[in-house]
Write a protein that holds these residues in place. Structure first.
Motif, PDB file in Angstrom:
ATOM      1  N   PRO A  14       1.105  -1.620  -0.107  1.00 18.58           N
ATOM      2  CA  PRO A  14       0.211  -0.015   0.217  1.00 18.58           C
ATOM      3  C   PRO A  14       0.900   1.082  -0.157  1.00 18.58           C
ATOM      4  O   PRO A  14       0.211   2.154  -0.713  1.00 18.58           O
ATOM      5  CB  PRO A  14      -0.889  -0.171   0.948  1.00 18.58           C
ATOM      6  N   VAL A  15       1.904   1.331   0.886  1.00 15.90           N
ATOM      7  CA  VAL A  15       2.659   2.607   0.296  1.00 15.90           C
ATOM      8  C   VAL A  15       3.325   2.862  -0.488  1.00 15.90           C
ATOM      9  O   VAL A  15       3.554   4.238  -1.347  1.00 15.90           O
ATOM     10  CB  VAL A  15       3.734   2.205   1.737  1.00 15.90           C
ATOM     11  N   TYR A  16       3.732   1.856  -1.735  1.00 18.41           N
ATOM     12  CA  TYR A  16       4.719   1.734  -2.392  1.00 18.41           C
ATOM     13  C   TYR A  16       3.129   1.774  -3.576  1.00 18.41           C
ATOM     14  O   TYR A  16       3.458   3.701  -4.636  1.00 18.41           O
ATOM     15  CB  TYR A  16       4.393   0.181  -2.608  1.00 18.41           C
ATOM     16  N   GLN A  17       1.982   1.932  -3.128  1.00 17.60           N
ATOM     17  CA  GLN A  17       0.622   1.801  -4.409  1.00 17.60           C
ATOM     18  C   GLN A  17       0.584   3.907  -3.944  1.00 17.60           C
ATOM     19  O   GLN A  17       0.530   4.529  -4.848  1.00 17.60           O
ATOM     20  CB  GLN A  17      -0.994   1.227  -3.758  1.00 17.60           C
ATOM     21  N   CYS A  18       0.677   3.955  -2.873  1.00 18.36           N
ATOM     22  CA  CYS A  18       0.203   5.504  -2.202  1.00 18.36           C
ATOM     23  C   CYS A  18       1.585   6.182  -3.216  1.00 18.36           C
ATOM     24  O   CYS A  18       0.958   8.074  -3.989  1.00 18.36           O
ATOM     25  CB  CYS A  18       0.470   5.677  -0.477  1.00 18.36           C
ATOM     26  N   ALA A  19       2.393   6.315  -3.612  1.00 18.73           N
ATOM     27  CA  ALA A  19       3.537   7.404  -3.538  1.00 18.73           C
ATOM     28  C   ALA A  19       3.570   6.582  -5.234  1.00 18.73           C
ATOM     29  O   ALA A  19       3.848   7.579  -6.296  1.00 18.73           O
ATOM     30  CB  ALA A  19       5.316   6.468  -3.262  1.00 18.73           C
ATOM     31  N   VAL A  20       3.347   5.504  -5.825  1.00 15.41           N
ATOM     32  CA  VAL A  20       3.007   5.585  -7.318  1.00 15.41           C
ATOM     33  C   VAL A  20       1.617   6.464  -7.806  1.00 15.41           C
ATOM     34  O   VAL A  20       1.534   7.925  -8.721  1.00 15.41           O
ATOM     35  CB  VAL A  20       2.412   4.169  -7.854  1.00 15.41           C
ATOM     36  N   ASN A  21       0.383   6.755  -7.090  1.00 16.73           N
ATOM     37  CA  ASN A  21      -0.450   7.222  -7.276  1.00 16.73           C
ATOM     38  C   ASN A  21       0.272   8.734  -6.988  1.00 16.73           C
ATOM     39  O   ASN A  21      -1.068   9.859  -8.112  1.00 16.73           O
ATOM     40  CB  ASN A  21      -2.226   6.993  -6.971  1.00 16.73           C
ATOM     41  N   CYS A  22       0.536   9.342  -5.628  1.00 19.35           N
ATOM     42  CA  CYS A  22       1.248  10.566  -6.201  1.00 19.35           C
ATOM     43  C   CYS A  22       1.686  10.677  -7.094  1.00 19.35           C
ATOM     44  O   CYS A  22       1.535  11.947  -7.648  1.00 19.35           O
ATOM     45  CB  CYS A  22       1.515  10.867  -4.573  1.00 19.35           C
ATOM     46  N   CYS A  23       2.806   9.832  -7.456  1.00 22.49           N
ATOM     47  CA  CYS A  23       3.561  10.422  -8.756  1.00 22.49           C
ATOM     48  C   CYS A  23       2.810  10.841  -9.906  1.00 22.49           C
ATOM     49  O   CYS A  23       2.943  11.575 -11.031  1.00 22.49           O
ATOM     50  CB  CYS A  23       4.922   9.441  -8.376  1.00 22.49           C
ATOM     51  N   SER A  24       1.961   9.873  -9.721  1.00 24.91           N
ATOM     52  CA  SER A  24       0.972   9.408 -11.132  1.00 24.91           C
ATOM     53  C   SER A  24       0.287  11.025 -11.017  1.00 24.91           C
ATOM     54  O   SER A  24       0.418  11.899 -12.432  1.00 24.91           O
ATOM     55  CB  SER A  24       0.270   8.865 -11.454  1.00 24.91           C
ATOM     56  N   ALA A  25      -0.736  11.559 -10.144  1.00 25.24           N
ATOM     57  CA  ALA A  25      -0.867  12.597  -9.950  1.00 25.24           C
ATOM     58  C   ALA A  25      -0.369  14.219 -10.536  1.00 25.24           C
ATOM     59  O   ALA A  25      -0.812  14.715 -11.085  1.00 25.24           O
ATOM     60  CB  ALA A  25      -1.918  12.435  -9.036  1.00 25.24           C
TER      61      ALA A  25
END
Length: 100
Positions: free
Chosen positions: A43-54
């Protein structure tokens, strides 16, 4: 300054023998995350990916993405020790207390 550049790079430790890598932009953070092992993507990885994508899409600032990426690096113990030092006169003992 490019809108995707971080004000301060995130220093990633490559172990005791190697120099730290500096991640200085959303694009570099996303490249690093894409290479992260599939089996360790939580989940922490996914949060970082989502924020970078945004941030790449202009829906979030580069600094918000940097905070998410730095959090990922801290939790995965990749954040270079220099980046984990407290600001403003705290001693090294308090750093170890915070990181336990």
């Amino acid at each position: 300054m490019d809108r995707l550049q971080f004000f301060t790079p995130v220093r990633i430790s490559r172990g005791q023998n190697g120099p730290a890598a500096e991640i200085g932009s959303v694009t570099e953070a996303m490249d690093f995350l894409r290479k992260w092992p599939t089996g360790r993507r939580g989940p922490v990885y996914q949060c970082a990916v989502n924020c970078c994508s945004a941030a790449l899409a202009g829906r979030m600032s580069a600094e918000e993405a940097r905070k998410a990426f730095a959090g990922f690096a801290r939790i995965t113990r990749l954040l270079d020790d220099d980046m984990a030092l407290p600001m403003g006169g705290e001693n090294i003992g308090s750093v170890h207390a915070m990181r336990r």
